[in-house]
Design an enzyme around this catalytic site. Structure first.
Site, PDB file in Angstrom:
ATOM      1  N   LYS A  53     -28.798 -56.335  62.399  1.00 25.25           N
ATOM      2  CA  LYS A  53     -29.693 -57.281  61.737  1.00 25.25           C
ATOM      3  C   LYS A  53     -30.262 -56.676  60.449  1.00 25.25           C
ATOM      4  O   LYS A  53     -30.368 -57.359  59.426  1.00 25.25           O
ATOM      5  CB  LYS A  53     -30.824 -57.705  62.692  1.00 25.25           C
ATOM      6  CG  LYS A  53     -30.329 -58.582  63.837  1.00 25.25           C
ATOM      7  CD  LYS A  53     -31.386 -58.765  64.933  1.00 25.25           C
ATOM      8  CE  LYS A  53     -30.761 -59.486  66.134  1.00 25.25           C
ATOM      9  NZ  LYS A  53     -31.710 -59.599  67.269  1.00 25.25           N
ATOM     10  N   GLN A  97     -37.462 -57.827  69.744  1.00 23.79           N
ATOM     11  CA  GLN A  97     -36.147 -57.682  70.362  1.00 23.79           C
ATOM     12  C   GLN A  97     -36.296 -57.633  71.888  1.00 23.79           C
ATOM     13  O   GLN A  97     -37.077 -56.849  72.420  1.00 23.79           O
ATOM     14  CB  GLN A  97     -35.478 -56.400  69.830  1.00 23.79           C
ATOM     15  CG  GLN A  97     -34.069 -56.190  70.302  1.00 23.79           C
ATOM     16  CD  GLN A  97     -33.086 -57.236  69.754  1.00 23.79           C
ATOM     17  OE1 GLN A  97     -33.139 -57.604  68.591  1.00 23.79           O
ATOM     18  NE2 GLN A  97     -32.214 -57.727  70.625  1.00 23.79           N
ATOM     19  N   ASP A 120     -36.786 -66.378  65.708  1.00 28.92           N
ATOM     20  CA  ASP A 120     -35.854 -66.404  66.842  1.00 28.92           C
ATOM     21  C   ASP A 120     -35.873 -67.776  67.536  1.00 28.92           C
ATOM     22  O   ASP A 120     -34.994 -68.090  68.332  1.00 28.92           O
ATOM     23  CB  ASP A 120     -36.239 -65.323  67.863  1.00 28.92           C
ATOM     24  CG  ASP A 120     -35.184 -64.228  67.986  1.00 28.92           C
ATOM     25  OD1 ASP A 120     -34.063 -64.424  67.478  1.00 28.92           O
ATOM     26  OD2 ASP A 120     -35.487 -63.190  68.598  1.00 28.92           O
TER      27      ASP A 120
END
Ligand code: NAD
Length: 294
Positions: A53, A97, A120
């Site tokens: 990412k 994460q 997200d």
């Protein structure tokens, strides 16, 4: 019939060109799109995902920061850090994460991220928004699948779509997005009896179960479009999806490979959501919009 292989890497590259142009436009107005990622503990897969990412952000002109915390980080401390980032005008997207250590509530953490920075797409508001087609940030993997279908020029209206897997991050949100496009959607899962009776009906079959070779050719309708979301590591380390690629490609009309199919699109849609967050925060895009209008 031999299926056309859908090149997720090429689609991702093309989509990223547009994202980079938008990031450059923002920069010309002194706005540097910025994503902050938080990693708790030292999960090996998380480290790889975050590294990818960071690299992808750099390629399109998004500033990325990674906050690495030890596994004994308390939930309260993590929530405080998120609240600070929520208030920071220089941060447009926040990503925590997953997985998190067991003593930290994923639901509380995701619920603390500001809706306007939830790139997200896991905040309850954004999840709920999918039901009425007004999601601000669609979750990245299903968004990537949707983008692949769009890119391939596949009209979803009235199509039979079977989604195998009903997780909160892939199967369920994808089913909602496809319904918004007026597809007829069947959702299957581990308790579904006789999976093949659903898969064989599918014009478009999306598989996100995490089971290698779950889908074999006799389960697939001739000419179907098959999208394989699965990521599995076989003994010996080989990466494979959920679909028996060699068998199914002889029956399908189009198929995504693993690797090189959905994976690159997931990261791409994170970039898309981050640039969109920066555009909204700075008035270059409406704060709320219907991304999937019928
Ligand atoms: P999950 O474990 O949360 O959910 C799996 C779903 O599949 C569940 O609904 C389960 O009921 C269903 N399932 C399991 N076995 C089944 C079976 N035998 N028959 C029918 N249904 C079955 O997983 P997830 O997070 O949704 O991820 C699914 C897969 O997609 C995994 O392989 C994961 O690594 C992969 N994934 C890929 C990306 C990407 O970017 N390509 C992103 C996220 C997840």
């Amino acid at each position: 019939m031999t299926a056309k292989i859908i090149d997720g890497v090429a689609i991702a590259r093309q989509v990223r060109v547009g994202i980079a142009a938008r990031a450059a436009m923002l920069k010309s107005h002194d706005v540097l799109p910025a994503l902050t990622m938080i990693v708790v503990g030292d999960n090996r897969a998380s480290a790889i995902y975050v590294r990818n990412k960071v690299r992808a952000c750099g390629e399109v002109g998004i500033k990325s920061d990674v906050i690495r915390l030890t596994a004994d980080e308390t939930e309260e401390s993590l929530l405080s850090r998120i609240r600070l980032l929520n208030e920071d005008p220089g941060v447009h997207g926040i990503l925590v994460q997953l997985p998190l250590p067991p003593h930290i509530s994923v639901r509380r953490v995701l619920g603390t991220i500001a809706m306007s920075k939830d790139v997200d797409g896991f905040h309850l508001y954004n999840v709920g928004g999918l039901v009425i087609g007004e999601t601000v940030f669609p979750p990245c993997t299903p968004y990537g699948v949707h983008k692949i279908l769009e890119h391939e020029g596949i009209d979803l209206e009235g199509k039979n779509v079977t989604v195998v897997g009903m997780s909160n991050i892939v199967g369920k949100p994808l089913a909602l997005m496809l319904m918004q496009r007026e597809a007829t959607v069947a959702i299957c899962h581990a308790k579904t009896r006789d999976l093949a009776q659903y898969t064989i009906l599918a014009d478009i079959l999306v598989v996100a179960a995490g089971q290698p070779k779950l889908i074999v050719a006799p389960m697939v309708r001739t000419g179907a479009i098959v999208i394989d979301v699965g990521i599995n590591f076989l003994p010996g380390g080989k990466l494979t999806g959920d679909v028996d690629f060699e068998g199914v490609r002889r029956k399908a009309s189009r198929i995504t490979p693993v690797p090189g199919g959905v994976g690159p699109m997931t990261v791409t849609m994170l970039l898309e959501n981050t640039v969109a967050a920066a555009e909204r925060a700075t008035g270059f895009r409406p704060a709320a919009e219907s991304l999937f209008p019928v």
